[in-house]
Motif scaffolding. Structure first.
Motif, PDB file in Angstrom:
ATOM      1  N   LEU A   1       0.779  -1.386   0.002  1.00 53.88           N
ATOM      2  CA  LEU A   1      -0.117  -0.026   0.016  1.00 53.88           C
ATOM      3  C   LEU A   1       0.748   1.166  -0.018  1.00 53.88           C
TER       4      LEU A   1
ATOM      5  N   GLU B   1      -3.115   4.967   2.467  1.00 52.02           N
ATOM      6  CA  GLU B   1      -4.037   3.696   2.124  1.00 52.02           C
ATOM      7  C   GLU B   1      -3.850   2.792   3.227  1.00 52.02           C
TER       8      GLU B   1
ATOM      9  N   ARG C   1      -6.089  -1.705  -4.977  1.00 51.98           N
ATOM     10  CA  ARG C   1      -5.199  -0.508  -5.262  1.00 51.98           C
ATOM     11  C   ARG C   1      -4.068  -1.190  -6.353  1.00 51.98           C
TER      12      ARG C   1
ATOM     13  N   ARG D   1      -3.044   0.709  -9.818  1.00 50.76           N
ATOM     14  CA  ARG D   1      -2.163   1.371  -9.834  1.00 50.76           C
ATOM     15  C   ARG D   1      -1.199   0.567 -11.259  1.00 50.76           C
TER      16      ARG D   1
ATOM     17  N   ALA E   1      -0.595   7.259  -3.797  1.00 49.43           N
ATOM     18  CA  ALA E   1      -1.688   6.768  -3.094  1.00 49.43           C
ATOM     19  C   ALA E   1      -3.236   7.161  -3.695  1.00 49.43           C
ATOM     20  N   LEU E   2      -4.139   6.283  -3.651  1.00 46.49           N
ATOM     21  CA  LEU E   2      -5.407   6.645  -4.073  1.00 46.49           C
ATOM     22  C   LEU E   2      -6.312   6.487  -3.049  1.00 46.49           C
TER      23      LEU E   2
ATOM     24  N   ARG F   1      -9.788   7.684  -0.671  1.00 45.53           N
ATOM     25  CA  ARG F   1     -10.930   7.135  -0.796  1.00 45.53           C
ATOM     26  C   ARG F   1     -12.007   8.520  -0.792  1.00 45.53           C
TER      27      ARG F   1
ATOM     28  N   PRO G   1     -12.577   5.440  -5.153  1.00 46.86           N
ATOM     29  CA  PRO G   1     -11.307   5.778  -5.344  1.00 46.86           C
ATOM     30  C   PRO G   1     -11.261   7.236  -5.795  1.00 46.86           C
TER      31      PRO G   1
END
Length: 207
Positions: free
Chosen positions: A15, A19, A38, A42, A54-55, A57, A63
């Protein structure tokens, strides 16, 4: 557009950033699906030249994609034993993407009553598993439209017509107070494979 998919257990990459804070609050099965989502997202972003990042939320749980991209993630099955996929595209070409996968089995009756409009229920004609195809189609429509509009769509606000033989469906938003710039009618694709139902919606950007 780039798509990455595979077993949840096989895509437990590291992560990034915050995340891990989100994942620590999750039960083990949900965490495994989150990590796979995730990781695959990516991978799809990387295929389009986006840097690894980083995604986060959004408030609704979807996302937050990097600037210049739209995307969607889906999970199916039981925790780490399940399947996961992510699709990503440049925002200049697409306004939204929706992808959903569900196990190919009928909805329980109380859930089906919440999902199906009267005309949809009448169209099932003895194949109870079609209830889940309707559910899956509506989920993919919601995933494509919600980031664009910010509007919550109850299942009965979307009417779906299926063409399982052609592997397609059409959907119409029946909500009266709908943003004028957002599409009210969309088309999508569906497939029943490997014990799953998979549906996808693409919203091309205006020419």
């Amino acid at each position: 557009m780039a798509v990455a998919e595979g077993p949840v257990a096989a895509h437990q990459g590291p992560l990034v950033g915050d995340e891990d804070v989100l994942a620590q609050r999750m039960a083990p099965g949900r965490r495994a699906q989150f990590v796979a989502g995730r990781t695959l997202a990516r991978a799809a972003l990387g295929a389009l030249g986006a840097p690894s990042m980083a995604l986060k939320r959004a408030a609704g749980g979807s996302p937050v994609w990097p600037d210049g991209f739209v995307g969607t993630i889906t999970h199916c099955g039981d925790g780490a034993a399940g399947w996961c996929a992510a699709a990503v595209a440049p925002a200049g070409r697409y306004r939204g993407l929706g992808l959903d996968a569900e196990l190919d089995r009928p909805l329980d009756d109380p859930v089906a009553a919440l999902v199906l409009t009267p005309s949809e229920a009448a169209s099932i004609a003895g194949d109870a598993r079609l209830s889940t195809v309707f559910f899956c189609a509506k989920e993919s429509v919601y995933k494509a439209l919600n980031p664009l509009t910010g509007v919550f769509l109850d299942f009965h606000y979307v009417e779906v017509e299926l063409d399982p033989v052609a592997g397609r469906f059409s959907a119409r938003v029946r909500l009266a107070d709908w943003p004028p710039a957002a599409p009210r009618e969309v088309v999508g694709r569906l497939r029943r494979t490997r014990g799953m139902i998979v549906t996808a919606v693409e919203l091309p950007s205006p020419a």
